[in-house]
Design a protein around this motif. Sequence first.
Motif, PDB file in Angstrom:
ATOM      1  N   ILE A 213       4.920  -1.814 -11.797  1.00 42.49           N
ATOM      2  CA  ILE A 213       3.848  -0.823 -11.812  1.00 42.49           C
ATOM      3  C   ILE A 213       4.204   0.333 -12.738  1.00 42.49           C
ATOM      4  O   ILE A 213       3.379   0.802 -13.537  1.00 42.49           O
ATOM      5  CB  ILE A 213       3.563  -0.314 -10.388  1.00 42.49           C
TER       6      ILE A 213
ATOM      7  N   GLN B 271       0.252  -6.378  -7.420  1.00 39.24           N
ATOM      8  CA  GLN B 271       0.631  -4.986  -7.614  1.00 39.24           C
ATOM      9  C   GLN B 271      -0.486  -4.165  -8.271  1.00 39.24           C
ATOM     10  O   GLN B 271      -0.415  -2.932  -8.314  1.00 39.24           O
ATOM     11  CB  GLN B 271       1.922  -4.880  -8.446  1.00 39.24           C
TER      12      GLN B 271
ATOM     13  N   TYR C 252      -2.324  -0.848  -7.106  1.00 40.72           N
ATOM     14  CA  TYR C 252      -2.057   0.515  -7.589  1.00 40.72           C
ATOM     15  C   TYR C 252      -3.259   1.080  -8.344  1.00 40.72           C
ATOM     16  O   TYR C 252      -3.594   2.261  -8.214  1.00 40.72           O
ATOM     17  CB  TYR C 252      -0.829   0.506  -8.499  1.00 40.72           C
TER      18      TYR C 252
ATOM     19  N   LEU D 128       4.289   5.884  -5.277  1.00 37.33           N
ATOM     20  CA  LEU D 128       4.352   6.058  -6.721  1.00 37.33           C
ATOM     21  C   LEU D 128       3.313   7.076  -7.205  1.00 37.33           C
ATOM     22  O   LEU D 128       3.603   7.905  -8.082  1.00 37.33           O
ATOM     23  CB  LEU D 128       4.129   4.716  -7.420  1.00 37.33           C
ATOM     24  N   ILE D 129       2.122   7.010  -6.641  1.00 40.68           N
ATOM     25  CA  ILE D 129       1.074   7.960  -7.024  1.00 40.68           C
ATOM     26  C   ILE D 129       1.496   9.382  -6.670  1.00 40.68           C
ATOM     27  O   ILE D 129       1.342  10.318  -7.465  1.00 40.68           O
ATOM     28  CB  ILE D 129      -0.256   7.591  -6.332  1.00 40.68           C
TER      29      ILE D 129
ATOM     30  N   TYR E 235       0.983  -5.644 -14.953  1.00 41.10           N
ATOM     31  CA  TYR E 235       0.178  -6.185 -13.856  1.00 41.10           C
ATOM     32  C   TYR E 235       0.004  -7.697 -13.986  1.00 41.10           C
ATOM     33  O   TYR E 235      -0.959  -8.266 -13.461  1.00 41.10           O
ATOM     34  CB  TYR E 235      -1.181  -5.469 -13.802  1.00 41.10           C
TER      35      TYR E 235
ATOM     36  N   LEU F 194      -5.940   2.279  -5.902  1.00 36.53           N
ATOM     37  CA  LEU F 194      -5.510   3.471  -5.173  1.00 36.53           C
ATOM     38  C   LEU F 194      -5.416   4.682  -6.102  1.00 36.53           C
ATOM     39  O   LEU F 194      -5.747   5.804  -5.697  1.00 36.53           O
ATOM     40  CB  LEU F 194      -4.165   3.208  -4.500  1.00 36.53           C
ATOM     41  N   GLU F 195      -4.977   4.460  -7.321  1.00 34.05           N
ATOM     42  CA  GLU F 195      -4.927   5.546  -8.314  1.00 34.05           C
ATOM     43  C   GLU F 195      -6.335   6.079  -8.586  1.00 34.05           C
ATOM     44  O   GLU F 195      -6.548   7.292  -8.649  1.00 34.05           O
ATOM     45  CB  GLU F 195      -4.288   5.046  -9.598  1.00 34.05           C
TER      46      GLU F 195
ATOM     47  N   ALA G  16       7.362  -2.465  -7.680  1.00 32.69           N
ATOM     48  CA  ALA G  16       7.288  -1.056  -8.091  1.00 32.69           C
ATOM     49  C   ALA G  16       7.725  -0.853  -9.548  1.00 32.69           C
ATOM     50  O   ALA G  16       7.036  -0.151 -10.305  1.00 32.69           O
ATOM     51  CB  ALA G  16       8.098  -0.180  -7.140  1.00 32.69           C
TER      52      ALA G  16
ATOM     53  N   THR H 299       0.842  -1.203   0.000  1.00 30.38           N
ATOM     54  CA  THR H 299       0.000   0.000   0.000  1.00 30.38           C
ATOM     55  C   THR H 299       0.871   1.245   0.000  1.00 30.38           C
ATOM     56  O   THR H 299       0.639   2.200  -0.759  1.00 30.38           O
ATOM     57  CB  THR H 299      -0.925   0.012   1.231  1.00 30.38           C
TER      58      THR H 299
ATOM     59  N   CYS I 154       2.574   1.713  -3.449  1.00 31.86           N
ATOM     60  CA  CYS I 154       1.650   2.252  -4.456  1.00 31.86           C
ATOM     61  C   CYS I 154       1.371   3.736  -4.226  1.00 31.86           C
ATOM     62  O   CYS I 154       1.386   4.545  -5.171  1.00 31.86           O
ATOM     63  CB  CYS I 154       0.338   1.466  -4.436  1.00 31.86           C
ATOM     64  N   GLU I 155       1.135   4.120  -2.989  1.00 35.57           N
ATOM     65  CA  GLU I 155       0.835   5.520  -2.704  1.00 35.57           C
ATOM     66  C   GLU I 155       2.065   6.400  -2.930  1.00 35.57           C
ATOM     67  O   GLU I 155       1.942   7.555  -3.366  1.00 35.57           O
ATOM     68  CB  GLU I 155       0.303   5.671  -1.282  1.00 35.57           C
TER      69      GLU I 155
END
Length: 295
Positions: free
Chosen positions: A225, A281, A284, A191-192, A230, A287-288, A222, A185, A188-189
């Motif tokens: 992503i 993964q 992402y 990266l965002i 995916y 979350l995106e 990562a 988590t 992913c955040e």
Amino acid sequence: MKDKIIGWIGTGLMGNPMVKHLLNAGYTVHVHNRTKEKAAELIELGCTWFDTPAALAANTDVIVTIIGAPKDVEACYFGAEGIFTGLKAGSILVDMTTTKPSLAVKIAGAAVAKGAEFIDAPVSGGQLGAINGNLSIMIGGSREVVDTVYPMFEAFGKNIVYQGAAGAGQHAKMCNQITIAGTLTGVCEGLIYGLKAGLNLDTMLESISKGAAGCWSLDVLAPKIVKGDYSAGFSVDNFVKDLSIGLEEAEAMKLSLPGLALVKQLYITVQGMGKGASGNQALYLALEKLSNMDQ
């Protein structure tokens, strides 16, 4: 150990490369899978096929299972043509599926009643770890029996750690999955955030992966992503299964794990997006989507 015939049930993403390592190490391996086509390559490489778990158990000394959900494991061991209907006294059972610790204890008890032994030995490292032969293996059961099959584990594992009595391996795997859930988590955040801030994500990862944030998810998932890859080394559907087990076990121990509960809901969102067969993964994507809801 190589004088023992190994019976292997489950020849999918993980089982296929693990059996190949055993063959390369000189072991004799018999196989069974719900779908015979998925075992075709291993049969061509020299494995002997058996039509049922019972028939395989009757013709092998060490039986390894790495299959699906707890219900699949239960059916494989206790079903009408399951392992226990053909099991020989003196056999060693090894379940490498990620499943319920309580089920591991149940299988261990049934094995003793049949004059056999049982080890729970779930793995971490995904398909890549299975291919490279460097899986982390978490083991529960009799230490003496574990020592007997240790050479087999060395064929496809590098970090092989004895955890304790039957079920302890599964509990350790739950710790692993809970930790990955929270870590991924954050990955992913991060990266965002980096994308929104206008950073070059590859350059950013080069920095943070070598510092305190460094972890397997950052090194392996990562970059996937960033590339929009995916594909499944370990699927969302399987991860939801694991997180559900973790929450069930936590509830039984009167533990509250709010972070785990939240991540499970996020993964259910990924399933709702039709990405259940994608790699974990794909979190992402959910979350995106959530991060852009106000735009």
